[in-house]
Design an enzyme around this catalytic site. Structure first.
Site, PDB file in Angstrom:
ATOM      1  N   TYR A  51      18.956  -1.812 -24.663  1.00  0.00           N
ATOM      2  CA  TYR A  51      19.278  -0.512 -24.085  1.00  0.00           C
ATOM      3  C   TYR A  51      18.130   0.466 -24.360  1.00  0.00           C
ATOM      4  O   TYR A  51      17.837   0.796 -25.511  1.00  0.00           O
ATOM      5  CB  TYR A  51      20.570   0.066 -24.664  1.00  0.00           C
ATOM      6  CG  TYR A  51      21.813  -0.768 -24.413  1.00  0.00           C
ATOM      7  CD1 TYR A  51      21.827  -1.789 -23.468  1.00  0.00           C
ATOM      8  CD2 TYR A  51      22.980  -0.525 -25.123  1.00  0.00           C
ATOM      9  CE1 TYR A  51      22.976  -2.543 -23.235  1.00  0.00           C
ATOM     10  CE2 TYR A  51      24.133  -1.264 -24.902  1.00  0.00           C
ATOM     11  CZ  TYR A  51      24.118  -2.277 -23.965  1.00  0.00           C
ATOM     12  OH  TYR A  51      25.251  -3.021 -23.754  1.00  0.00           O
ATOM     13  N   PRO A 199      36.173  -1.577 -18.528  1.00  0.00           N
ATOM     14  CA  PRO A 199      37.604  -1.525 -18.226  1.00  0.00           C
ATOM     15  C   PRO A 199      37.973  -0.504 -17.150  1.00  0.00           C
ATOM     16  O   PRO A 199      39.069  -0.570 -16.590  1.00  0.00           O
ATOM     17  CB  PRO A 199      38.233  -1.152 -19.570  1.00  0.00           C
ATOM     18  CG  PRO A 199      37.158  -0.366 -20.269  1.00  0.00           C
ATOM     19  CD  PRO A 199      35.879  -1.045 -19.886  1.00  0.00           C
ATOM     20  N   LYS A 202      33.356   1.009 -13.567  1.00  0.00           N
ATOM     21  CA  LYS A 202      32.348   1.990 -13.173  1.00  0.00           C
ATOM     22  C   LYS A 202      32.957   3.287 -12.635  1.00  0.00           C
ATOM     23  O   LYS A 202      32.425   3.921 -11.730  1.00  0.00           O
ATOM     24  CB  LYS A 202      31.397   1.387 -12.138  1.00  0.00           C
ATOM     25  CG  LYS A 202      30.631   0.181 -12.658  1.00  0.00           C
ATOM     26  CD  LYS A 202      29.692  -0.382 -11.606  1.00  0.00           C
ATOM     27  CE  LYS A 202      28.917  -1.574 -12.162  1.00  0.00           C
ATOM     28  NZ  LYS A 202      27.997  -2.170 -11.175  1.00  0.00           N
ATOM     29  N   GLY A 203      34.092   3.668 -13.189  1.00  0.00           N
ATOM     30  CA  GLY A 203      34.741   4.914 -12.790  1.00  0.00           C
ATOM     31  C   GLY A 203      35.685   4.767 -11.628  1.00  0.00           C
ATOM     32  O   GLY A 203      36.366   5.732 -11.249  1.00  0.00           O
ATOM     33  N   LEU A 205      38.401   3.207 -11.596  1.00  0.00           N
ATOM     34  CA  LEU A 205      39.776   3.210 -12.084  1.00  0.00           C
ATOM     35  C   LEU A 205      40.073   4.499 -12.835  1.00  0.00           C
ATOM     36  O   LEU A 205      40.761   4.521 -13.843  1.00  0.00           O
ATOM     37  CB  LEU A 205      40.019   1.985 -12.971  1.00  0.00           C
ATOM     38  CG  LEU A 205      40.010   0.653 -12.222  1.00  0.00           C
ATOM     39  CD1 LEU A 205      40.060  -0.522 -13.203  1.00  0.00           C
ATOM     40  CD2 LEU A 205      41.167   0.559 -11.234  1.00  0.00           C
TER      41      LEU A 205
END
Length: 303
Positions: A51, A199, A202-203, A205
């Site tokens: 990262y 979960p 990528k936004g 949900l």
């Protein structure tokens, strides 16, 4: 916040952790967000050497300078890069894994990593050699436990058979139910925990799903199918929880899942995710209804 045991290990992690990949490179902002997460009950922080080519680990290390004992710290290795040079390549060799661990310890300003993870993997890897590297690091006290971050069923099965991994990190959400078909029960039966990344898809949900959905949709969902499915989820969730809470509770519902690690780059996102800890669990009926309106995806190319 509720905590769960990671596999058979002595490590216990908050059911909602913090994935740091989307923290960004603004040190002050990122450190403040990590502190806010810890102040609100998060005890699991996940990073990786790749990262921002080590910078993310440096920021996490700085944030944990006076709070190291408050968290289970996880990082990853296997992607070989050199600072200042473009690109990286896959390297699961013992030599690289051990060298990467030393670099991560330095950047994270700690003398051990609680959970050291292989950041990928293929069936062609020298798996026995990789396992040997992790086991030696564990014996040396430089790591407490180790795991893999993978969505390849054949690779995961090899590590289940041959290693003492405590966890498998994999993408899992209502829109990506692939782990349900082959992996979740297998891992649970072998006392290996799942760390569920992505979960919130990528936004897609969250209540901002119409802004987040892409033209090409998500996995085997078209854009229209994502919107249609989330609209149906909005009806199922009821008045007791919002969409974010419903999505996180769904991923946590399987007993194999020890923690979910939604990313956050702003305080508002973090706090929205953490409200799930106080939301009621999904009933068996709600889980079945969610499954009825979503797809039972399967792993295809990831072999």
């Amino acid at each position: 916040m509720k905590s769960n045991q990671l596999g058979n290990s002595k490590l216990h992690v908050s059911e909602i952790g913090l994935g740091t990949m989307s923290l960004g490179t603004d040190r002050t902002k990122a450190i403040s967000l990590i502190h806010e997460a810890i102040d609100n009950g998060v005890t699991f922080i996940d990073t990786a050497d790749l990262y921002d080519f080590g910078l993310n680990e440096e920021i996490v290390g700085e944030a944990l300078r006076d709070r190291r004992d408050a968290v289970v710290l996880a990082t990853k290795a296997g992607n070989h890069f050199e600072v200042g040079k473009e690109g990286w390549y896959w390297d699961p060799s013992k030599k690289h894994i051990k060298a990467a661990l030393k670099d991560s310890l330095r950047r994270l300003k700690t003398d051990h990593i609680d959970l050291f993870q292989l950041h990928g993997g293929t069936i062609e890897d020298p798996i026995d050699e990789t396992i040997e590297a992790f086991e030696e690091l564990k014996e040396e006290g430089l790591i407490i436990e180790y795991g893999i971050s993978s969505i390849r069923p054949n690779v995961i099965r090899e590590y289940v058979k041959k290693s003492s991994i405590a966890s498998v990190m994999m993408q899992y959400s209502i829109l990506d139910r692939r782990p349900e078909e082959e992996m979740l029960d297998l891992l649970h039966d072998n006392n290996i925990s799942v760390i569920a990344r992505g979960p919130l898809a990528k936004g897609m949900l969250t209540d901002q799903y119409k802004e987040k959905v892409k033209e090409d949709g998500f996995l085997d969902y078209s854009k229209f199918e994502v919107i249609e499915t989330v609209n149906q989820l909005s009806e199922i969730k009821g008045d007791q929880r919002n969409l974010t809470q419903t999505a996180l509770k769904y991923a946590l519902a399987h007993p194999a899942v020890a923690t979910v690690i939604p990313g956050a780059s702003r305080s508002e996102q973090l706090l929205a995710n953490l409200t799930a800890q106080n939301a009621p669990d999904l009933t068996s009926e709600a889980i079945q209804n969610i499954k009825a309106v979503s797809k039972m995806n399967v792993y295809d190319k990831h072999r």
